[in-house]
Design a protein around this motif. Structure first.
Motif, short mmCIF file in Angstrom:
data_model
loop_
_atom_site.label_atom_id
_atom_site.label_comp_id
_atom_site.label_asym_id
_atom_site.label_seq_id
_atom_site.Cartn_x
_atom_site.Cartn_y
_atom_site.Cartn_z
N LYS A 107 34.60 34.23 37.32
CA LYS A 107 33.94 33.36 38.07
C LYS A 107 32.85 32.61 37.19
CE LYS A 107 33.98 35.54 42.42
NZ LYS A 107 33.10 36.26 43.75
N THR A 110 29.89 34.34 34.79
CA THR A 110 29.76 35.76 34.63
C THR A 110 29.94 36.25 32.90
OG1 THR A 110 31.34 36.01 36.39
CG2 THR A 110 31.47 37.61 34.73
N LYS A 134 39.58 28.63 35.58
CA LYS A 134 39.01 28.68 36.75
C LYS A 134 39.50 28.17 37.96
CE LYS A 134 35.18 29.96 34.47
NZ LYS A 134 34.67 31.13 34.02
N GLU A 142 33.24 23.69 42.29
CA GLU A 142 33.29 24.77 41.01
C GLU A 142 32.88 25.97 41.42
OE1 GLU A 142 30.64 24.31 37.66
OE2 GLU A 142 29.95 22.54 38.72
N HIS A 143 31.86 26.27 42.41
CA HIS A 143 31.59 27.29 42.68
C HIS A 143 32.32 28.45 43.69
CE1 HIS A 143 28.09 27.26 39.75
NE2 HIS A 143 27.95 25.93 40.22
N ARG A 144 33.14 27.44 44.18
CA ARG A 144 33.94 28.12 45.37
C ARG A 144 34.91 29.21 44.86
NH1 ARG A 144 36.65 23.56 49.24
NH2 ARG A 144 34.66 22.38 49.99
N THR A 145 35.24 30.38 45.60
CA THR A 145 36.39 31.25 45.21
C THR A 145 37.46 30.63 45.25
OG1 THR A 145 34.66 33.16 45.59
CG2 THR A 145 36.92 33.85 45.35
#
Length: 408
Positions: A107, A110, A134, A142-145
């Protein structure tokens, strides 16, 4: 299917190794990052897989994940490091500093926590090529899983694969695998540029953007025709004969005729002179327009044919055809067996650890040869002590790291 397991044998392929001498350190898990490392490893790079202290969790997945680790981690060395300890993080940084390429698929943020991000590592080694895998390239998402299934759903692929109203993911990890391949392609381009400029760079590959690339043809279909692309089971085919037919004893076979010349051959081979002479079917575009009626006729006429007989006939006259196979049946495929498309690996984990199974190789040749298996999928931490020693750690220092569970 041949399910017999045999004793492992050493694989000493003589295929070219264009990346021999290149060191790759990968902080990867699951499929996407490991695929990138496998591409580089198969082409001769020394690829060092950094695993958690208790091992990559894909070693012990069940169901559809059971084949992940042995499939995507051949030709690699394994070192197990506990990044949560200061000593372990320092080992990882020291190892990364020795690399030409670092690959990761964690992620965002990290790697920075451990001083293993591109900005930090490139200050020590400006020649470093850093490949990030990613879910999304930098932007609003961009911060979505992300998972392969997530991007297939939001990226139009599941819609195109399933029936109308029934989105269906593709039957394999297409975005993970291709995303890793694009990461490797980027790394190869960066290596060439480094040879010119002497400088490394960061390469980014992402699942969502990979998926959008895959459906780009359907986006352009809409741009050109003004008509939304229909899901594949409900699509307007580009060819009149291009479908799966159910034949004698309920067997199925895919048959196609994608040009007017192939249509003539199709009719001649099957004895359909009346269809060949029918003005409704005189050209491919006419056959597409009359496709429902044409397929109804063909299904009736082919229903009592055998799949084997049709396959033999179509092969003889050079028409496209395909039996409907299950993955396990490919172990007995005569073409794969004759051309060396399958190679032995030693299974590293689970109830069958130490036994031999066959895996698929990359679908290309170099200098006329397939790229083989030089190193078996590694056991967890199999190369830890040798790699630490090569980094300059003394016997006592290695013993201390092991006793403090900083490495394993």
């Amino acid at each position: 299917m041949n399910t017999e397991f045999t004793e492992p044998t050493e694989s000493t392929p003589s295929a070219p190794q264009p990346l021999k001498g290149l060191r790759v350190v990968e902080f990867t898990h699951m499929v996407m990052g490991p695929t990138c490392g496998m591409v580089l490893a198969d082409m001769g790079a020394e690829v060092i897989k950094v695993e958690p202290i208790d091992g990559d969790r894909t070693r012990h997945l069940l169901g559809s994940g059971a084949g992940f680790f042995p499939m995507f981690n051949r030709n690699k060395k394994s070192i197990a490091i506990n990044l949560h300890t200061p000593e372990g993080a320092e080992v990882a940084r020291r190892l990364a500093a020795s690399a030409d390429v670092v690959a990761e698929n964690f992620k965002p943020g990290t790697m920075k926590k451990y001083g293993l991000d591109y900005d930090t590592l490139s200050q020590v080694n400006p020649r470093l090529i850093y490949v990030s895998h990613k879910g999304f390239l930098p932007g609003p998402y961009e911060h979505r899983t992300a998972l392969d299934e997530v991007v297939q759903m939001m990226g139009g692929l599941a819609y195109m694969t399933g029936r109308p109203g029934d989105p269906l993911r593709a039957g394999t990890s297409v975005n993970d695998i291709m995303g890793g391949m694009f990461g490797a392609i980027g790394a190869l381009g960066a290596l060439i540029q480094r040879g010119i400029t002497g400088k490394g760079q960061e390469v980014q590959s992402a699942l969502f953007e990979n998926n959008v690339f895959l459906v780009g043809q359907h986006m352009l279909q809409y741009a050109i025709t003004g008509q939304p692309a229909a899901p594949m089971p409900d699509r307007i085919s580009a060819w009149g004969v291009y479908d799966v037919f159910t034949v004698r004893n309920g067997e199925q076979i895919f048959l196609a005729a994608v040009s007017d010349a192939q249509w003539a051959t199709f009719c001649d081979a099957l004895g359909f002179a009346d269809l060949k002479a029918d003005a409704r079917f005189a050209s491919n575009n006419l056959r597409v327009q009359a496709r429902p009626a044409l397929l109804t006729l063909l299904r009736e006429r082919l229903a009592d044919r055998s799949a084997a007989g049709l396959a033999a006939l179509f092969e003889q006259v050079g028409l496209p055809f395909a039996p409907i196979r299950k993955p396990e049946e490919l172990y007995d495929d005569p073409h794969l067996l004759a051309t060396g498309g399958l190679a032995d690996i030693t299974l590293p984990d689970g109830e069958r650890a130490g036994q031999t199974a066959k895996t698929t190789l990359f679908p290309f040749t170099m200098d006329g040869q397939r790229l083989g298996v030089r190193l078996q999928p590694p056991r967890k931490g199999e190369h830890t002590q040798a790699l630490l020693s090569a980094l300059g750690y003394s016997v006592d220092e290695i013993a201390a790291l092991l006793s403090h569970a900083a490495v394993a």
